[in-house]
Design a protein around this motif. Sequence first.
Motif, PDB file in Angstrom:
ATOM      1  N   SER A 273      53.787  31.344  55.001  1.00 41.07           N
ATOM      2  CA  SER A 273      53.012  30.339  54.265  1.00 41.07           C
ATOM      3  C   SER A 273      53.645  30.121  52.900  1.00 41.07           C
ATOM      4  O   SER A 273      53.870  31.080  52.151  1.00 41.07           O
ATOM      5  CB  SER A 273      51.550  30.788  54.090  1.00 41.07           C
ATOM      6  OG  SER A 273      50.827  29.849  53.324  1.00 41.07           O
ATOM      7  N   ASN A 274      53.953  28.881  52.606  1.00 41.46           N
ATOM      8  CA  ASN A 274      54.524  28.525  51.306  1.00 41.46           C
ATOM      9  C   ASN A 274      53.386  28.125  50.365  1.00 41.46           C
ATOM     10  O   ASN A 274      53.195  26.961  50.036  1.00 41.46           O
ATOM     11  CB  ASN A 274      55.524  27.375  51.464  1.00 41.46           C
ATOM     12  CG  ASN A 274      56.210  27.029  50.167  1.00 41.46           C
ATOM     13  OD1 ASN A 274      56.330  27.866  49.270  1.00 41.46           O
ATOM     14  ND2 ASN A 274      56.641  25.785  50.043  1.00 41.46           N
ATOM     15  N   THR A 275      52.629  29.123  49.961  1.00 44.38           N
ATOM     16  CA  THR A 275      51.425  28.889  49.162  1.00 44.38           C
ATOM     17  C   THR A 275      51.611  29.439  47.756  1.00 44.38           C
ATOM     18  O   THR A 275      52.050  30.577  47.583  1.00 44.38           O
ATOM     19  CB  THR A 275      50.201  29.573  49.809  1.00 44.38           C
ATOM     20  OG1 THR A 275      50.043  29.089  51.137  1.00 44.38           O
ATOM     21  CG2 THR A 275      48.940  29.303  49.012  1.00 44.38           C
ATOM     22  N   VAL A 276      51.271  28.640  46.751  1.00 47.52           N
ATOM     23  CA  VAL A 276      51.245  29.123  45.370  1.00 47.52           C
ATOM     24  C   VAL A 276      49.944  29.893  45.169  1.00 47.52           C
ATOM     25  O   VAL A 276      48.865  29.397  45.488  1.00 47.52           O
ATOM     26  CB  VAL A 276      51.333  27.954  44.373  1.00 47.52           C
ATOM     27  CG1 VAL A 276      51.166  28.461  42.941  1.00 47.52           C
ATOM     28  CG2 VAL A 276      52.663  27.228  44.521  1.00 47.52           C
ATOM     29  N   ILE A 277      50.043  31.111  44.656  1.00 47.61           N
ATOM     30  CA  ILE A 277      48.853  31.921  44.397  1.00 47.61           C
ATOM     31  C   ILE A 277      48.579  31.920  42.896  1.00 47.61           C
ATOM     32  O   ILE A 277      49.419  32.347  42.100  1.00 47.61           O
ATOM     33  CB  ILE A 277      49.038  33.371  44.886  1.00 47.61           C
ATOM     34  CG1 ILE A 277      49.276  33.402  46.403  1.00 47.61           C
ATOM     35  CG2 ILE A 277      47.836  34.225  44.502  1.00 47.61           C
ATOM     36  CD1 ILE A 277      48.079  32.994  47.225  1.00 47.61           C
ATOM     37  N   ILE A 278      47.404  31.417  42.526  1.00 43.74           N
ATOM     38  CA  ILE A 278      46.940  31.505  41.145  1.00 43.74           C
ATOM     39  C   ILE A 278      45.735  32.445  41.142  1.00 43.74           C
ATOM     40  O   ILE A 278      44.720  32.161  41.786  1.00 43.74           O
ATOM     41  CB  ILE A 278      46.548  30.137  40.570  1.00 43.74           C
ATOM     42  CG1 ILE A 278      47.734  29.168  40.610  1.00 43.74           C
ATOM     43  CG2 ILE A 278      46.052  30.292  39.131  1.00 43.74           C
ATOM     44  CD1 ILE A 278      47.422  27.795  40.044  1.00 43.74           C
ATOM     45  N   ALA A 279      45.867  33.565  40.448  1.00 39.91           N
ATOM     46  CA  ALA A 279      44.770  34.528  40.344  1.00 39.91           C
ATOM     47  C   ALA A 279      44.164  34.430  38.945  1.00 39.91           C
ATOM     48  O   ALA A 279      44.843  34.065  37.986  1.00 39.91           O
ATOM     49  CB  ALA A 279      45.270  35.939  40.618  1.00 39.91           C
ATOM     50  N   ALA A 280      42.879  34.761  38.858  1.00 41.79           N
ATOM     51  CA  ALA A 280      42.201  34.689  37.561  1.00 41.79           C
ATOM     52  C   ALA A 280      41.227  35.845  37.428  1.00 41.79           C
ATOM     53  O   ALA A 280      40.678  36.332  38.427  1.00 41.79           O
ATOM     54  CB  ALA A 280      41.467  33.356  37.406  1.00 41.79           C
ATOM     55  N   THR A 281      41.031  36.292  36.201  1.00 46.32           N
ATOM     56  CA  THR A 281      40.075  37.360  35.943  1.00 46.32           C
ATOM     57  C   THR A 281      39.605  37.304  34.503  1.00 46.32           C
ATOM     58  O   THR A 281      40.324  36.830  33.617  1.00 46.32           O
ATOM     59  CB  THR A 281      40.717  38.738  36.222  1.00 46.32           C
ATOM     60  OG1 THR A 281      39.744  39.762  36.007  1.00 46.32           O
ATOM     61  CG2 THR A 281      41.914  38.992  35.319  1.00 46.32           C
ATOM     62  N   ASN A 282      38.374  37.804  34.278  1.00 46.43           N
ATOM     63  CA  ASN A 282      37.872  37.959  32.913  1.00 46.43           C
ATOM     64  C   ASN A 282      37.876  39.438  32.523  1.00 46.43           C
ATOM     65  O   ASN A 282      37.345  39.805  31.483  1.00 46.43           O
ATOM     66  CB  ASN A 282      36.458  37.382  32.775  1.00 46.43           C
ATOM     67  CG  ASN A 282      35.466  38.044  33.715  1.00 46.43           C
ATOM     68  OD1 ASN A 282      35.798  39.017  34.397  1.00 46.43           O
ATOM     69  ND2 ASN A 282      34.262  37.523  33.771  1.00 46.43           N
ATOM     70  N   GLN A 283      38.472  40.266  33.378  1.00 50.17           N
ATOM     71  CA  GLN A 283      38.530  41.694  33.122  1.00 50.17           C
ATOM     72  C   GLN A 283      39.908  42.084  32.608  1.00 50.17           C
ATOM     73  O   GLN A 283      40.874  41.337  32.742  1.00 50.17           O
ATOM     74  CB  GLN A 283      38.216  42.470  34.414  1.00 50.17           C
ATOM     75  CG  GLN A 283      36.858  42.139  35.010  1.00 50.17           C
ATOM     76  CD  GLN A 283      36.625  42.879  36.312  1.00 50.17           C
ATOM     77  OE1 GLN A 283      37.279  43.863  36.605  1.00 50.17           O
ATOM     78  NE2 GLN A 283      35.670  42.396  37.099  1.00 50.17           N
ATOM     79  N   ASN A 284      39.979  43.279  32.031  1.00 50.60           N
ATOM     80  CA  ASN A 284      41.259  43.821  31.571  1.00 50.60           C
ATOM     81  C   ASN A 284      41.887  44.565  32.742  1.00 50.60           C
ATOM     82  O   ASN A 284      41.521  45.703  33.048  1.00 50.60           O
ATOM     83  CB  ASN A 284      41.030  44.761  30.383  1.00 50.60           C
ATOM     84  CG  ASN A 284      42.336  45.189  29.743  1.00 50.60           C
ATOM     85  OD1 ASN A 284      43.336  45.404  30.424  1.00 50.60           O
ATOM     86  ND2 ASN A 284      42.336  45.320  28.429  1.00 50.60           N
ATOM     87  N   LEU A 285      42.833  43.923  33.425  1.00 47.96           N
ATOM     88  CA  LEU A 285      43.419  44.520  34.616  1.00 47.96           C
ATOM     89  C   LEU A 285      44.215  45.774  34.287  1.00 47.96           C
ATOM     90  O   LEU A 285      44.284  46.713  35.101  1.00 47.96           O
ATOM     91  CB  LEU A 285      44.305  43.512  35.339  1.00 47.96           C
ATOM     92  CG  LEU A 285      43.587  42.326  36.005  1.00 47.96           C
ATOM     93  CD1 LEU A 285      44.582  41.476  36.778  1.00 47.96           C
ATOM     94  CD2 LEU A 285      42.476  42.799  36.925  1.00 47.96           C
TER      95      LEU A 285
END
Length: 448
Positions: A273-285
Amino acid sequence: MSNLSVLVIDDEQNLVRSIKFSLNNQDIELSAAFTGQEGITAFEQLNPDLILLDLGLPDMSGLEVLSHLRQLSPTTPVIMISAHGDTRTAVKAVKEGAVDYITKPFDVDELELLMLRTAEQQRATKELAFLRNKDDLNNQIIGQSTKTNLLKKMITQVANSAARTILIQGPSGTGKSMVAKSIHNQRFSNAPFIEVNCAALPEHLIEAELFGAEKGAYTGATSTRDGLIALADGGTLFLDEIGEMPLNIQAKLLTFLEQRTFRPVGAGKERKSNTVIIAATNQNLAEQVSEGRFRQDLFYRLNVVPVEIPALQERATDIPILVEHFSSLMAQNESCQPVIMTPEVMMSLQQYAWPGNIRELKNLIERLTILYPGEHITCSLLPNEILPKTPTLHSPQTSYDEQVESKEKEVILQALSSTQGKKGLAAEKLGISRHALKRRMQRLNLDL
């Protein structure tokens, strides 16, 4: 359905009369032209919803007429009418912009069905374009502060890059989804954008939801289903609240990010799969990694292109622009006049901490619009938590210097608010130089 206007361009007048006579649908309005030039003129005058165009016209070829029509209106659908044995030319016409073709002699019922189907497809295309345009407008980054302009610049840089893994970080309510859509819209013109909240997915189904599952892979899997990664192929998958993803799924996501292959639940073969992954968080990873709640290798893989969104409190000079934007938007939704903030209210809004950030501001404007449509909003109409806390001179918690600094900040924000954030005009209003205003704003930690 509403009336469908159709222009027939064909030199066989008997055929045109036959079509008019035989049509069973009273909602189809038929007009006719018998030469190519007449057809072009009629199109400019009538602006029809659909065109039936004969390939063989006396003064010019149907392909030439098609070229003219496409220049006048690229979105108006054209169905070619071809003589028996002229299929090759009809196919060429489709390649040059016609939506379909029909061969003489044809059944009028078949023609009617083709016209209705084409009109419905055109309507759906226009509706999709409208919704996408509306979505683009709703997902614009509003503001002119330094931090907002830096964010806009970062979004453009990321969108124009080849990065296929992006991490968006920021406090809750700052608009991480909006930033993700903005990156997607600048990168793609016509590709899927799929959004999923990792915290909202049941833990026992999240793997199948993301990667898909074969029939019988688990209880209740009565058919093969594609996962979100497959559905977003060629576009963007936005994983909101990535910090809530279970550790075992994090490992499988890491494998996909590194190899761009995945295996649906119960499947024997891997898929690409040629998918762009955009991840988001409001936590301190980084903290979650140290606590063992987030994989370190996945964090490093996601953090290749980090995008930081500032809290609303850090861009207080954008608040008047945001208030104006949300007021107009909510007034449009409620079919009323927008609310108008008094200078005192605008000052209170700029001094408030906004723990809920832009989401909280938007909800406030929506509430005020519903309760007080078109009115001037005074401080008495604001929720108590937004009203400024007036310090007393005898308060042991508040020093004299703090009171002076608070008043100085209030005066500067009021000047900026009255000049729509223009620092030169604000400085003139305050009777100081632009550089002096800039130094004071830096000292008071006001975003430039």
